[in-house]
Design a protein around this motif. Structure first.
Motif, PDB file in Angstrom:
ATOM      1  N   ASP A  83       0.858  -1.197   0.000  1.00 25.73           N
ATOM      2  CA  ASP A  83       0.000   0.000   0.000  1.00 25.73           C
ATOM      3  C   ASP A  83       0.890   1.242   0.000  1.00 25.73           C
ATOM      4  O   ASP A  83       2.000   1.215   0.544  1.00 25.73           O
ATOM      5  CB  ASP A  83      -0.870  -0.012   1.281  1.00 25.73           C
ATOM      6  CG  ASP A  83      -2.157   0.796   1.170  1.00 25.73           C
ATOM      7  OD1 ASP A  83      -2.152   1.852   0.510  1.00 25.73           O
ATOM      8  OD2 ASP A  83      -3.158   0.368   1.767  1.00 25.73           O
ATOM      9  N   ALA A  84       0.383   2.333  -0.598  1.00 24.74           N
ATOM     10  CA  ALA A  84       1.047   3.629  -0.424  1.00 24.74           C
ATOM     11  C   ALA A  84       0.798   4.170   0.984  1.00 24.74           C
ATOM     12  O   ALA A  84       1.550   5.008   1.471  1.00 24.74           O
ATOM     13  CB  ALA A  84       0.527   4.627  -1.458  1.00 24.74           C
ATOM     14  N   HIS A  85      -0.285   3.674   1.605  1.00 26.90           N
ATOM     15  CA  HIS A  85      -0.754   4.197   2.899  1.00 26.90           C
ATOM     16  C   HIS A  85      -0.746   3.102   3.959  1.00 26.90           C
ATOM     17  O   HIS A  85      -1.086   1.961   3.658  1.00 26.90           O
ATOM     18  CB  HIS A  85      -2.192   4.716   2.755  1.00 26.90           C
ATOM     19  CG  HIS A  85      -2.410   5.580   1.558  1.00 26.90           C
ATOM     20  ND1 HIS A  85      -2.826   5.070   0.340  1.00 26.90           N
ATOM     21  CD2 HIS A  85      -2.227   6.907   1.366  1.00 26.90           C
ATOM     22  CE1 HIS A  85      -2.913   6.056  -0.548  1.00 26.90           C
ATOM     23  NE2 HIS A  85      -2.544   7.181   0.043  1.00 26.90           N
ATOM     24  N   ASP A 131      -3.334  -3.124  -1.942  1.00 28.20           N
ATOM     25  CA  ASP A 131      -4.011  -1.885  -2.332  1.00 28.20           C
ATOM     26  C   ASP A 131      -3.290  -1.412  -3.590  1.00 28.20           C
ATOM     27  O   ASP A 131      -2.076  -1.160  -3.562  1.00 28.20           O
ATOM     28  CB  ASP A 131      -3.873  -0.874  -1.175  1.00 28.20           C
ATOM     29  CG  ASP A 131      -4.526   0.473  -1.462  1.00 28.20           C
ATOM     30  OD1 ASP A 131      -4.571   0.876  -2.640  1.00 28.20           O
ATOM     31  OD2 ASP A 131      -4.947   1.131  -0.498  1.00 28.20           O
ATOM     32  N   ASP A 148      -3.009   1.201  -5.046  1.00 31.03           N
ATOM     33  CA  ASP A 148      -2.290   2.483  -5.061  1.00 31.03           C
ATOM     34  C   ASP A 148      -0.833   2.334  -4.606  1.00 31.03           C
ATOM     35  O   ASP A 148      -0.078   3.311  -4.597  1.00 31.03           O
ATOM     36  CB  ASP A 148      -3.050   3.584  -4.308  1.00 31.03           C
ATOM     37  CG  ASP A 148      -3.121   3.412  -2.802  1.00 31.03           C
ATOM     38  OD1 ASP A 148      -2.238   2.785  -2.214  1.00 31.03           O
ATOM     39  OD2 ASP A 148      -4.094   3.943  -2.201  1.00 31.03           O
TER      40      ASP A 148
END
Ligand code: MN
Ligand code: MN
Length: 290
Positions: A124-126, A202, A204
């Protein structure tokens, strides 16, 4: 008490969609993702073989269970838990399509009810570790806080993170999360686990150049190839499930992200077939010979 789930004798991989985006914080649209990932996956423009040479058109390896309809906020979570539980009882390894990332929490709850100990690898980027976001503790910015505080797993490894802030850094430390930030990642990074593994992707985590169809563009991410390579190099005794979430078709360009998701699903499935030795088990079942 854990129910006894025949994870060691799986019926194959079950593909299921959870079209839920009510817990998205910035843009809706991820609920429209699953049918388009499926359309890309079963498109005549590609074949169904994984790069490690398993044919996913074999229904004994991959069974498409379709999308779960009418997901509203809490009922949606209950329906997700029930669906995953049913799949595990049938011996299916669940590969879920989001929807936003909030779906991972009920998926992992269902796994926790069935599997005594497992770890999670999260791309994930987050970090998605907010205690709550916009007054919603079930937000797609929070699933891994819920998972960790309920102790559904003892080991969470996050990869590709490039949005860590003070609060989420504290949360990661509090929960003992291993965060491999994008800035610290180096090519050749491998992942080896000693206990069964769940994988959450995710999309992203990819650079927006490779996957523009996401609600939160965060430049400086992985190429498709780098993500695929990490999936292919995972080592674990068993993979108990995976998800691909946060594809938002409203922001996609020429179906690039839908096909990137389909490719990730294929390579995750190929890895599950390989690690869980599904092909061997299917052959054994049909011949009756070990
Ligand atoms: Mn996420
Ligand atoms: Mn994200």
């Amino acid at each position: 008490m854990k129910t006894s789930i025949p994870l060691q004798a799986p019926a194959g991989i079950g593909l299921v969609g959870f079209p839920l985006d009510r817990n998205s914080s910035f843009l809706r649209g991820a609920a429209n993702g699953p049918p388009l990932i499926r359309e890309a996956l079963f498109s005549d423009s590609i074949n169904r073989w994984t790069e490690n040479c398993f044919d996913l058109s074999n229904p004994a390896l991959l069974r498409d269970l379709g999308d779960i309809p009418d997901m509203d906020k809490l009922k949606g979570f209950k329906a997700i838990e029930r669906t995953i539980r049913d799949m595990l009882e049938q011996g299916l390894v669940p590969v879920s399509l989001g929807g936003d990332h909030s779906v991972t929490y009920p998926i992992v709850r269902a796994l926790h009810a069935a599997v005594s100990e497992f770890c999670i690898l999260h791309f994930d980027a987050h970090p998605d570790l907010y205690d709550e976001f916009q007054n919603n503790p079930l937000s797609h910015a929070c699933p891994f806080a819920r998972i960790m505080e309920e102790k559904l797993t003892g080991t969470l490894v996050q990869v590709g993170i490039r949005t860590l802030n003070g609060h989420q850094k504290e949360q990661a430390e509090k929960f003992g999360v291993t965060v491999i930030q994008m800035k610290d990642w180096r090519p050749g990074q491998g992942f080896e686990f000693k206990i069964p593994l769940y994988i959450s992707v995710d999309v992203d985590v990819l650079d927006p150049a490779f996957a523009p169809g996401v609600s939160h563009h965060e430049p400086g991410g992985f190429s498709s190839r780098q993500l695929i390579e990490m999936i292919q190099n995972i080592r674990a005794p068993l993979i108990i499930g995976a998800d691909v979430v946060e594809f938002n078709p409203l922001r996609d360009l020429s179906g690039i992200t839908a096909m990137a998701c389909a490719k990730i699903v294929k390579e995750l499935a190929g890895k599950i077939v390989e690690i869980n030795r599904l092909e061997k088990k299917i052959k054994t079942e049909s011949t009756g010979l070990e």
